[in-house]
Design a protein around this motif. Structure first.
Motif, PDB file in Angstrom:
ATOM      1  N   ARG A 177       0.840  -1.200   0.000  1.00 37.41           N
ATOM      2  CA  ARG A 177       0.000   0.000   0.000  1.00 37.41           C
ATOM      3  C   ARG A 177       0.875   1.251   0.000  1.00 37.41           C
ATOM      4  NH1 ARG A 177      -3.893  -0.588   4.988  1.00 37.41           N
ATOM      5  NH2 ARG A 177      -1.862  -0.743   6.006  1.00 37.41           N
ATOM      6  N   LEU A 178       0.356   2.301  -0.636  1.00 39.29           N
ATOM      7  CA  LEU A 178       1.024   3.596  -0.726  1.00 39.29           C
ATOM      8  C   LEU A 178       0.193   4.623   0.037  1.00 39.29           C
ATOM      9  CD1 LEU A 178       3.266   5.381  -2.087  1.00 39.29           C
ATOM     10  CD2 LEU A 178       1.688   5.647  -4.015  1.00 39.29           C
ATOM     11  N   LEU A 179       0.861   5.451   0.834  1.00 37.83           N
ATOM     12  CA  LEU A 179       0.162   6.504   1.566  1.00 37.83           C
ATOM     13  C   LEU A 179      -0.153   7.654   0.616  1.00 37.83           C
ATOM     14  CD1 LEU A 179      -0.857   7.444   4.353  1.00 37.83           C
ATOM     15  CD2 LEU A 179       1.374   8.557   4.652  1.00 37.83           C
ATOM     16  N   LEU A 180      -1.437   7.973   0.499  1.00 38.10           N
ATOM     17  CA  LEU A 180      -1.870   9.057  -0.385  1.00 38.10           C
ATOM     18  C   LEU A 180      -2.877   9.957   0.318  1.00 38.10           C
ATOM     19  CD1 LEU A 180      -2.351   7.121  -3.740  1.00 38.10           C
ATOM     20  CD2 LEU A 180      -0.500   8.691  -3.144  1.00 38.10           C
ATOM     21  N   ALA A 181      -2.946  11.187  -0.159  1.00 39.60           N
ATOM     22  CA  ALA A 181      -3.884  12.187   0.341  1.00 39.60           C
ATOM     23  C   ALA A 181      -4.766  12.630  -0.825  1.00 39.60           C
ATOM     24  CB  ALA A 181      -3.118  13.379   0.902  1.00 39.60           C
ATOM     25  N   ARG A 182      -6.088  12.653  -0.608  1.00 39.55           N
ATOM     26  CA  ARG A 182      -6.990  13.119  -1.670  1.00 39.55           C
ATOM     27  C   ARG A 182      -7.132  14.637  -1.553  1.00 39.55           C
ATOM     28  NH1 ARG A 182     -11.537   9.773  -1.428  1.00 39.55           N
ATOM     29  NH2 ARG A 182     -12.452  11.214   0.030  1.00 39.55           N
ATOM     30  N   LEU A 183      -6.941  15.311  -2.686  1.00 41.68           N
ATOM     31  CA  LEU A 183      -6.940  16.772  -2.724  1.00 41.68           C
ATOM     32  C   LEU A 183      -8.348  17.342  -2.558  1.00 41.68           C
ATOM     33  CD1 LEU A 183      -4.398  17.232  -5.635  1.00 41.68           C
ATOM     34  CD2 LEU A 183      -3.995  17.594  -3.190  1.00 41.68           C
ATOM     35  N   SER A 184      -8.440  18.396  -1.763  1.00 38.63           N
ATOM     36  CA  SER A 184      -9.711  19.087  -1.530  1.00 38.63           C
ATOM     37  C   SER A 184      -9.856  20.257  -2.511  1.00 38.63           C
ATOM     38  CB  SER A 184      -9.756  19.613  -0.097  1.00 38.63           C
ATOM     39  OG  SER A 184      -8.885  20.733   0.037  1.00 38.63           O
ATOM     40  N   ALA A 217      -9.525  23.180  -1.794  1.00 32.79           N
ATOM     41  CA  ALA A 217      -8.521  24.193  -1.439  1.00 32.79           C
ATOM     42  C   ALA A 217      -7.161  23.928  -2.089  1.00 32.79           C
ATOM     43  CB  ALA A 217      -8.356  24.250   0.080  1.00 32.79           C
ATOM     44  N   SER A 218      -7.041  22.841  -2.847  1.00 30.82           N
ATOM     45  CA  SER A 218      -5.771  22.529  -3.501  1.00 30.82           C
ATOM     46  C   SER A 218      -5.370  23.671  -4.428  1.00 30.82           C
ATOM     47  CB  SER A 218      -5.894  21.230  -4.306  1.00 30.82           C
ATOM     48  OG  SER A 218      -4.758  21.044  -5.111  1.00 30.82           O
ATOM     49  N   PRO A 219      -4.170  24.257  -4.215  1.00 29.25           N
ATOM     50  CA  PRO A 219      -3.792  25.395  -5.048  1.00 29.25           C
ATOM     51  C   PRO A 219      -3.287  25.011  -6.436  1.00 29.25           C
ATOM     52  CG  PRO A 219      -2.090  24.957  -3.435  1.00 29.25           C
ATOM     53  CD  PRO A 219      -3.221  24.012  -3.138  1.00 29.25           C
ATOM     54  N   VAL A 220      -2.727  23.793  -6.599  1.00 27.78           N
ATOM     55  CA  VAL A 220      -2.046  23.463  -7.850  1.00 27.78           C
ATOM     56  C   VAL A 220      -2.777  22.388  -8.647  1.00 27.78           C
ATOM     57  CG1 VAL A 220       0.124  22.654  -8.885  1.00 27.78           C
ATOM     58  CG2 VAL A 220       0.190  24.082  -6.831  1.00 27.78           C
ATOM     59  N   PHE A 221      -3.028  21.235  -8.038  1.00 24.24           N
ATOM     60  CA  PHE A 221      -3.612  20.113  -8.766  1.00 24.24           C
ATOM     61  C   PHE A 221      -5.121  19.998  -8.521  1.00 24.24           C
ATOM     62  CE2 PHE A 221       0.877  18.549  -8.250  1.00 24.24           C
ATOM     63  CZ  PHE A 221       1.227  18.663  -9.586  1.00 24.24           C
ATOM     64  N   THR A 222      -5.794  19.291  -9.394  1.00 21.83           N
ATOM     65  CA  THR A 222      -7.248  19.171  -9.395  1.00 21.83           C
ATOM     66  C   THR A 222      -7.781  18.480  -8.141  1.00 21.83           C
ATOM     67  OG1 THR A 222      -7.145  19.006 -11.795  1.00 21.83           O
ATOM     68  CG2 THR A 222      -9.195  18.309 -10.755  1.00 21.83           C
ATOM     69  N   PRO A 223      -8.784  19.062  -7.496  1.00 19.18           N
ATOM     70  CA  PRO A 223      -9.406  18.417  -6.343  1.00 19.18           C
ATOM     71  C   PRO A 223      -9.954  17.029  -6.725  1.00 19.18           C
ATOM     72  CG  PRO A 223     -10.129  20.690  -6.515  1.00 19.18           C
ATOM     73  CD  PRO A 223      -9.367  20.379  -7.770  1.00 19.18           C
ATOM     74  N   ILE A 254      -4.818  16.117  10.519  1.00 24.08           N
ATOM     75  CA  ILE A 254      -4.754  17.024  11.661  1.00 24.08           C
ATOM     76  C   ILE A 254      -5.221  18.413  11.223  1.00 24.08           C
ATOM     77  CG2 ILE A 254      -3.215  18.077  13.374  1.00 24.08           C
ATOM     78  CD1 ILE A 254      -3.569  15.009  13.689  1.00 24.08           C
ATOM     79  N   GLU A 255      -4.749  18.851  10.063  1.00 22.96           N
ATOM     80  CA  GLU A 255      -5.089  20.173   9.527  1.00 22.96           C
ATOM     81  C   GLU A 255      -6.505  20.145   8.948  1.00 22.96           C
ATOM     82  OE1 GLU A 255      -2.701  23.229   6.755  1.00 22.96           O
ATOM     83  OE2 GLU A 255      -3.187  21.339   5.795  1.00 22.96           O
ATOM     84  N   ILE A 256      -7.312  21.090   9.381  1.00 24.95           N
ATOM     85  CA  ILE A 256      -8.683  21.219   8.872  1.00 24.95           C
ATOM     86  C   ILE A 256      -8.711  22.382   7.877  1.00 24.95           C
ATOM     87  CG2 ILE A 256     -11.101  21.583   9.521  1.00 24.95           C
ATOM     88  CD1 ILE A 256      -9.821  18.978  10.601  1.00 24.95           C
ATOM     89  N   ASP A 257      -9.503  22.246   6.819  1.00 23.41           N
ATOM     90  CA  ASP A 257      -9.634  23.284   5.785  1.00 23.41           C
ATOM     91  C   ASP A 257      -8.356  23.490   4.985  1.00 23.41           C
ATOM     92  OD1 ASP A 257     -12.289  23.729   6.505  1.00 23.41           O
ATOM     93  OD2 ASP A 257     -11.735  25.261   7.968  1.00 23.41           O
ATOM     94  N   GLY A 258      -7.516  22.461   4.914  1.00 22.41           N
ATOM     95  CA  GLY A 258      -6.314  22.529   4.106  1.00 22.41           C
ATOM     96  C   GLY A 258      -6.567  21.946   2.728  1.00 22.41           C
TER      97      GLY A 258
END
Length: 151
Positions: free
Chosen positions: A20-27, A29-35, A106-110
């Motif tokens: 498994r690979l650790l990944l984060a799904r973009l919200s 609020a993502s400034p660069v890549f597509t949510p 941990i970070e909310i609204d990021g």
């Protein structure tokens, strides 16, 4: 309409647990890549901050996991357009070892809306990945080998 051009340097973790690979799904609020895309945990390096320090900070904010080892693997550049901004991104890729545990944001609204260990078999479709995450898949063997020799 004039397009703003911004440059960003970011540090990203290639962290695996078994198959498994650790990944984060973009919200949104993502400034660069597509949510909605799965992306590597990590992010922008603040002025005066060392890349590994930024990586540790971003990992804690986005996953709640502690960085225990990091080895620079590669650097890549990307261009992207989002919200009227033209981005020139330099991404530093690190083979990363983390203190075990369940990832928790941990970070909310990021820029992250979810974080998870994703089975590699679920990542065959590049359309669900950011360009950086797709590149990281091609670095997995090297990341694992690097950590095996340092850890």
């Amino acid at each position: 309409m004039d397009t703003q051009i911004r440059t960003r340097i970011s540090a990203y973790a290639i962290a695996t647990e078994g198959d498994r690979l650790l990944l984060a799904r973009l919200s949104d609020a993502s400034p660069v890549f597509t949510p909605g895309l799965w992306h590597l945990p990590g992010g922008g390096i603040d002025p005066g901050e060392q890349p590994v320090e930024a990586l540790a900070r971003e990992l804690m904010e986005e996953t709640g996991l502690e960085l225990t080892d990091a080895c620079l693997l590669d650097a890549r550049t990307y261009v992207a357009q989002r919200n009227g901004v033209s981005w020139s991104l330099t991404a530093l890729f690190y083979a990363a070892a983390l203190e075990g545990g369940v990832p928790t944001m941990i970070e909310i609204d990021g820029s992250t809306e979810a974080v998870a260990w994703i089975p590699l078999t679920d990542l065959q479709d590049d359309s669900v990945l950011s360009p950086a995450a797709a590149d990281a898949l091609r670095m997995l063997d090297r990341a694992k080998a690097t950590l095996a020799t340092t850890g």
